[in-house]
Design a protein around this motif. Structure first.
Motif, mmCIF file in Angstrom:
data_model
loop_
_atom_site.group_PDB
_atom_site.id
_atom_site.type_symbol
_atom_site.label_atom_id
_atom_site.label_comp_id
_atom_site.label_asym_id
_atom_site.label_seq_id
_atom_site.Cartn_x
_atom_site.Cartn_y
_atom_site.Cartn_z
ATOM 1 N N ASN A 115 1.072 -1.287 -0.049
ATOM 2 C CA ASN A 115 -0.357 -0.552 0.375
ATOM 3 C C ASN A 115 0.814 1.403 -0.362
ATOM 4 O O ASN A 115 0.289 2.216 -0.140
ATOM 5 C CB ASN A 115 -0.741 -0.281 1.090
ATOM 6 C CG ASN A 115 -2.130 0.611 0.784
ATOM 7 O OD1 ASN A 115 -2.528 0.723 -0.329
ATOM 8 N ND2 ASN A 115 -2.939 1.557 1.978
ATOM 9 N N ASP A 147 -11.442 -2.274 -0.560
ATOM 10 C CA ASP A 147 -9.910 -3.022 -0.271
ATOM 11 C C ASP A 147 -10.363 -2.851 1.131
ATOM 12 O O ASP A 147 -10.018 -2.559 1.641
ATOM 13 C CB ASP A 147 -8.752 -2.155 -0.807
ATOM 14 C CG ASP A 147 -7.849 -2.724 0.023
ATOM 15 O OD1 ASP A 147 -7.073 -3.699 -0.235
ATOM 16 O OD2 ASP A 147 -6.569 -1.927 0.140
ATOM 17 N N HIS A 164 -12.614 8.384 1.297
ATOM 18 C CA HIS A 164 -12.125 9.164 1.640
ATOM 19 C C HIS A 164 -12.982 10.919 1.202
ATOM 20 O O HIS A 164 -13.767 10.799 0.204
ATOM 21 C CB HIS A 164 -11.015 9.633 0.359
ATOM 22 C CG HIS A 164 -9.538 8.156 1.263
ATOM 23 N ND1 HIS A 164 -9.602 7.573 0.791
ATOM 24 C CD2 HIS A 164 -8.814 8.833 2.602
ATOM 25 C CE1 HIS A 164 -8.036 6.150 1.042
ATOM 26 N NE2 HIS A 164 -8.592 6.968 2.416
ATOM 27 N N GLU A 192 -6.704 10.914 4.050
ATOM 28 C CA GLU A 192 -5.447 10.493 4.322
ATOM 29 C C GLU A 192 -4.290 11.545 4.893
ATOM 30 O O GLU A 192 -3.954 12.025 3.792
ATOM 31 C CB GLU A 192 -5.446 9.403 3.020
ATOM 32 C CG GLU A 192 -4.377 8.939 2.661
ATOM 33 C CD GLU A 192 -4.650 7.990 4.043
ATOM 34 O OE1 GLU A 192 -4.265 6.936 5.135
ATOM 35 O OE2 GLU A 192 -6.055 6.855 4.207
ATOM 36 N N ASP A 200 -5.189 3.167 -2.722
ATOM 37 C CA ASP A 200 -6.435 3.650 -3.122
ATOM 38 C C ASP A 200 -6.286 5.512 -3.709
ATOM 39 O O ASP A 200 -7.444 5.386 -3.825
ATOM 40 C CB ASP A 200 -6.887 5.093 -0.921
ATOM 41 C CG ASP A 200 -6.272 3.470 -0.245
ATOM 42 O OD1 ASP A 200 -5.980 3.104 -0.667
ATOM 43 O OD2 ASP A 200 -7.299 4.133 0.321
ATOM 44 N N GLU A 204 -8.498 6.094 -7.109
ATOM 45 C CA GLU A 204 -9.397 7.349 -6.438
ATOM 46 C C GLU A 204 -8.663 8.629 -8.260
ATOM 47 O O GLU A 204 -9.486 9.070 -8.203
ATOM 48 C CB GLU A 204 -8.943 7.593 -6.023
ATOM 49 C CG GLU A 204 -9.498 7.032 -4.560
ATOM 50 C CD GLU A 204 -8.843 7.531 -2.749
ATOM 51 O OE1 GLU A 204 -10.248 7.640 -2.068
ATOM 52 O OE2 GLU A 204 -8.554 8.609 -3.603
ATOM 53 N N PHE A 210 -13.645 4.216 -4.781
ATOM 54 C CA PHE A 210 -12.923 3.269 -3.984
ATOM 55 C C PHE A 210 -13.751 3.276 -1.958
ATOM 56 O O PHE A 210 -13.881 4.478 -1.412
ATOM 57 C CB PHE A 210 -11.861 4.088 -3.910
ATOM 58 C CG PHE A 210 -10.252 3.455 -3.069
ATOM 59 C CD1 PHE A 210 -9.512 2.015 -3.746
ATOM 60 C CD2 PHE A 210 -10.395 3.398 -1.953
ATOM 61 C CE1 PHE A 210 -9.244 1.463 -2.857
ATOM 62 C CE2 PHE A 210 -9.621 2.569 -1.038
ATOM 63 C CZ PHE A 210 -8.887 1.543 -1.685
ATOM 64 N N THR A 212 -12.411 1.204 1.833
ATOM 65 C CA THR A 212 -11.618 0.515 2.679
ATOM 66 C C THR A 212 -13.059 -0.349 3.603
ATOM 67 O O THR A 212 -13.822 1.031 3.860
ATOM 68 C CB THR A 212 -10.490 0.896 2.424
ATOM 69 O OG1 THR A 212 -9.770 0.837 3.111
ATOM 70 C CG2 THR A 212 -10.824 2.519 3.879
#
Length: 336
Positions: A115, A147, A164, A192, A200, A204, A210, A212
């Motif tokens: 990641n 994810d 996000h 983030e 991610d 995006e 996306f 998570t």
């Protein structure tokens, strides 16, 4: 980047992504090593296609010591039927397969953190090659990405699903709609703090929706958190239009992590004692943990204070901490 685009990925799929029905196979990455000169890393893969519809990419074990995602996705791969699907579902239960098999956050081959390895390199390390395949092959063919994450061996979380805060508010709204459908006990709006190299971010930036999770931690999965993952995955697939059926509504408390003050880091090493538990309300300046020096007796512990008021959402898991370790995460409770 131009030169990278000219280099073909060394990863190949043993299934046809365009074929209708349920197909189980592997992503195969050649990897020459001491015990297999012409060996390969074999990443389990299931592709389910049925007619026209969205493509949803499901991934677990981006970090190898996080287990709710692999449990949900191995379960889904074993039980899903083509007639349930509208469109295509791509299931990769253990994205960083070497790390997953070693039970470690990063790959035992190259210490790569999947990641933090995007966009990857087709001529790089094993981890970079896997990231490159997702970047150039799997993400472009996907509309929605889920994810799975949890705290692994070093953190423990309130079980939440998250998306996000994005500049593209339409893309952001679609993601939060799926977070709501997932139906975890907590749902989180995240800004983030370390987005460079993330899966991610790669998704995006392509305009993908996306989603998570963080579903517990401690290097294991409980019956409760595994159940949340399994039910939430199916709910999201239904809400995304890729799986027939109805969303099973679940109550959720929305959380917001708006800035860096949500995160508290240790400046000392020692034995940690928490003074608040996950889900407790804490106030700014309140002592959430104490760190006892372990080199000798008789020294007073160092207090670790919350940097904002809110709900204790995550905490350091092992009993010992080092300078720089994340000790606590505090989130605001907000309306959904």
């Amino acid at each position: 980047m131009i030169q990278q685009q000219l280099i073909a990925s060394p990863v190949t799929a043993t299934v046809d992504f365009a074929a209708q029905g349920v197909h189980h196979g592997f992503l195969r990455l050649p990897y020459s090593r001491d015990d297999a000169a012409w060996g390969s890393v074999m990443i389990p893969l299931t592709v389910v296609s049925n007619g026209e519809g969205p493509t949803v990419l499901l991934t677990g074990a981006n970090h190898g010591d996080e287990y709710e995602g692999p449990i949900a996705l191995f379960d889904l791969a074993a039980t899903i039927r083509a007639e349930e699907v509208t469109g295509r579902i791509i299931i990769v239960p253990a994205m960083n397969y070497p790390a997953f098999m070693a039970g470690t956050r990063t790959s035992p081959i190259d210490r790569g953190n999947m990641n933090r390895s995007f966009p990857g390199r087709p001529d790089g390390t094993v981890t970079q090659k896997i990231a490159d395949y997702f970047q150039r092959v799997l993400l472009p063919m996907s509309d929605v990405v889920l994810d799975f994450h949890s705290g692994g061996k070093t953190l423990d979380f309130l079980p939440y699903c998250a998306a996000h805060v994005l500049a593209d508010k339409r893309q952001e709204a679609q993601a939060f709609d799926l977070v709501r459908a997932f139906g975890a006990p907590y749902s989180c709006r995240m800004l983030e703090i370390d987005a460079v190299g993330m899966y991610d971010t790669a998704a995006e930036e392509m305009g993908k929706v996306f989603v998570t999770t963080e579903l517990g931690g401690g290097g294991t999965a409980s019956a409760r958190t595994a159940g949340i993952a399994i039910r939430g995955c199916r709910n999201l697939l239904v809400a995304a239009g890729a799986l027939k059926g109805a969303v099973e509504p679940q109550p959720t408390q929305w959380l917001d992590m708006p800035d860096d003050d949500c995160f508290t880091f240790s400046e000392d090493a020692g034995l940690i004692r928490f003074c608040a538990d996950l889900g407790d309300r804490v106030e700014k300046g309140q002592t959430v943990a104490m760190i006892y020096p372990t080199s000798r007796t008789g020294h007073a512990p160092v207090a670790v204070a919350a940097r904002r008021s809110g709900l204790l959402t995550a905490r350091h898991f092992p009993g010992l901490v080092k300078p720089g370790d994340c000790v606590a995460v505090v989130a605001d409770e907000v309306d959904g």
